[in-house]
Design a protein around this motif. Structure first.
Motif, mmCIF file in Angstrom:
data_model
loop_
_atom_site.group_PDB
_atom_site.id
_atom_site.type_symbol
_atom_site.label_atom_id
_atom_site.label_comp_id
_atom_site.label_asym_id
_atom_site.label_seq_id
_atom_site.Cartn_x
_atom_site.Cartn_y
_atom_site.Cartn_z
ATOM 1 N N ALA A 2 0.836 -1.200 0.000
ATOM 2 C CA ALA A 2 0.000 0.000 0.000
ATOM 3 C C ALA A 2 0.872 1.251 0.000
ATOM 4 O O ALA A 2 0.592 2.221 -0.716
ATOM 5 C CB ALA A 2 -0.928 0.001 1.203
ATOM 6 N N LYS A 3 1.951 1.233 0.798
ATOM 7 C CA LYS A 3 2.882 2.370 0.831
ATOM 8 C C LYS A 3 3.552 2.554 -0.533
ATOM 9 O O LYS A 3 3.671 3.668 -1.031
ATOM 10 C CB LYS A 3 3.958 2.159 1.897
ATOM 11 C CG LYS A 3 3.478 2.355 3.306
ATOM 12 C CD LYS A 3 4.619 2.173 4.282
ATOM 13 C CE LYS A 3 4.161 2.315 5.709
ATOM 14 N NZ LYS A 3 5.269 2.107 6.658
ATOM 15 N N PHE A 4 3.995 1.440 -1.110
ATOM 16 C CA PHE A 4 4.633 1.494 -2.427
ATOM 17 C C PHE A 4 3.674 2.061 -3.465
ATOM 18 O O PHE A 4 4.038 2.925 -4.267
ATOM 19 C CB PHE A 4 5.103 0.095 -2.839
ATOM 20 C CG PHE A 4 5.689 0.057 -4.217
ATOM 21 C CD1 PHE A 4 6.972 0.522 -4.456
ATOM 22 C CD2 PHE A 4 4.958 -0.433 -5.284
ATOM 23 C CE1 PHE A 4 7.521 0.489 -5.722
ATOM 24 C CE2 PHE A 4 5.489 -0.467 -6.566
ATOM 25 C CZ PHE A 4 6.780 -0.003 -6.781
ATOM 26 N N ASP A 5 2.448 1.594 -3.451
ATOM 27 C CA ASP A 5 1.436 2.059 -4.390
ATOM 28 C C ASP A 5 1.210 3.566 -4.241
ATOM 29 O O ASP A 5 1.125 4.290 -5.233
ATOM 30 C CB ASP A 5 0.128 1.297 -4.171
ATOM 31 C CG ASP A 5 -0.885 1.561 -5.254
ATOM 32 O OD1 ASP A 5 -0.506 1.500 -6.442
ATOM 33 O OD2 ASP A 5 -2.053 1.839 -4.917
ATOM 34 N N ALA A 6 1.168 4.044 -3.003
ATOM 35 C CA ALA A 6 0.963 5.473 -2.754
ATOM 36 C C ALA A 6 2.123 6.296 -3.318
ATOM 37 O O ALA A 6 1.905 7.354 -3.923
ATOM 38 C CB ALA A 6 0.804 5.723 -1.260
ATOM 39 N N VAL A 7 3.348 5.803 -3.122
ATOM 40 C CA VAL A 7 4.523 6.526 -3.624
ATOM 41 C C VAL A 7 4.519 6.568 -5.150
ATOM 42 O O VAL A 7 4.771 7.610 -5.755
ATOM 43 C CB VAL A 7 5.828 5.881 -3.098
ATOM 44 C CG1 VAL A 7 7.040 6.427 -3.827
ATOM 45 C CG2 VAL A 7 5.956 6.107 -1.609
ATOM 46 N N VAL A 8 4.216 5.442 -5.773
ATOM 47 C CA VAL A 8 4.192 5.387 -7.233
ATOM 48 C C VAL A 8 3.126 6.328 -7.773
ATOM 49 O O VAL A 8 3.359 7.066 -8.740
ATOM 50 C CB VAL A 8 3.960 3.940 -7.723
ATOM 51 C CG1 VAL A 8 3.678 3.913 -9.214
ATOM 52 C CG2 VAL A 8 5.161 3.080 -7.399
ATOM 53 N N ARG A 9 1.972 6.351 -7.165
ATOM 54 C CA ARG A 9 0.907 7.264 -7.612
ATOM 55 C C ARG A 9 1.336 8.722 -7.462
ATOM 56 O O ARG A 9 1.046 9.556 -8.309
ATOM 57 C CB ARG A 9 -0.375 7.005 -6.846
ATOM 58 C CG ARG A 9 -1.054 5.724 -7.246
ATOM 59 C CD ARG A 9 -2.317 5.488 -6.410
ATOM 60 N NE ARG A 9 -2.796 4.144 -6.575
ATOM 61 C CZ ARG A 9 -3.613 3.758 -7.555
ATOM 62 N NH1 ARG A 9 -4.009 4.620 -8.456
ATOM 63 N NH2 ARG A 9 -4.007 2.506 -7.631
ATOM 64 N N LYS A 10 2.051 9.028 -6.383
ATOM 65 C CA LYS A 10 2.514 10.402 -6.156
ATOM 66 C C LYS A 10 3.533 10.805 -7.222
ATOM 67 O O LYS A 10 3.490 11.911 -7.747
ATOM 68 C CB LYS A 10 3.132 10.505 -4.763
ATOM 69 C CG LYS A 10 3.264 11.913 -4.249
ATOM 70 C CD LYS A 10 3.840 11.950 -2.866
ATOM 71 C CE LYS A 10 2.763 11.826 -1.824
ATOM 72 N NZ LYS A 10 3.284 12.074 -0.460
ATOM 73 N N VAL A 11 4.446 9.901 -7.557
ATOM 74 C CA VAL A 11 5.463 10.190 -8.573
ATOM 75 C C VAL A 11 4.809 10.411 -9.932
ATOM 76 O O VAL A 11 5.128 11.358 -10.649
ATOM 77 C CB VAL A 11 6.502 9.050 -8.656
ATOM 78 C CG1 VAL A 11 7.374 9.202 -9.890
ATOM 79 C CG2 VAL A 11 7.356 9.025 -7.405
#
Length: 46
Positions: A6-15
């Motif tokens: 979930a954290k990884f997904d959030a970071v990728v979406r932010k980038v």
């Protein structure tokens, strides 16, 4: 979904939410800053 994914997904979406123009602008500013720092170091070595 695990917490890590979930954290990884959030970071990728932010980038991916950052426009390409903004990324290019920040990269140019970073390169200018590095160039100035290198010149300062080169002057100090003499």
């Amino acid at each position: 979904m695990s917490e890590e994914s979930a954290k990884f997904d959030a970071v990728v979406r932010k980038v991916f939410s950052v426009p390409h123009d903004e990324i290019v602008k920040r990269e140019k500013a970073y390169q200018r800053k590095r160039k100035r720092e290198k010149q300062k170091r080169a002057k100090g070595k003499k």
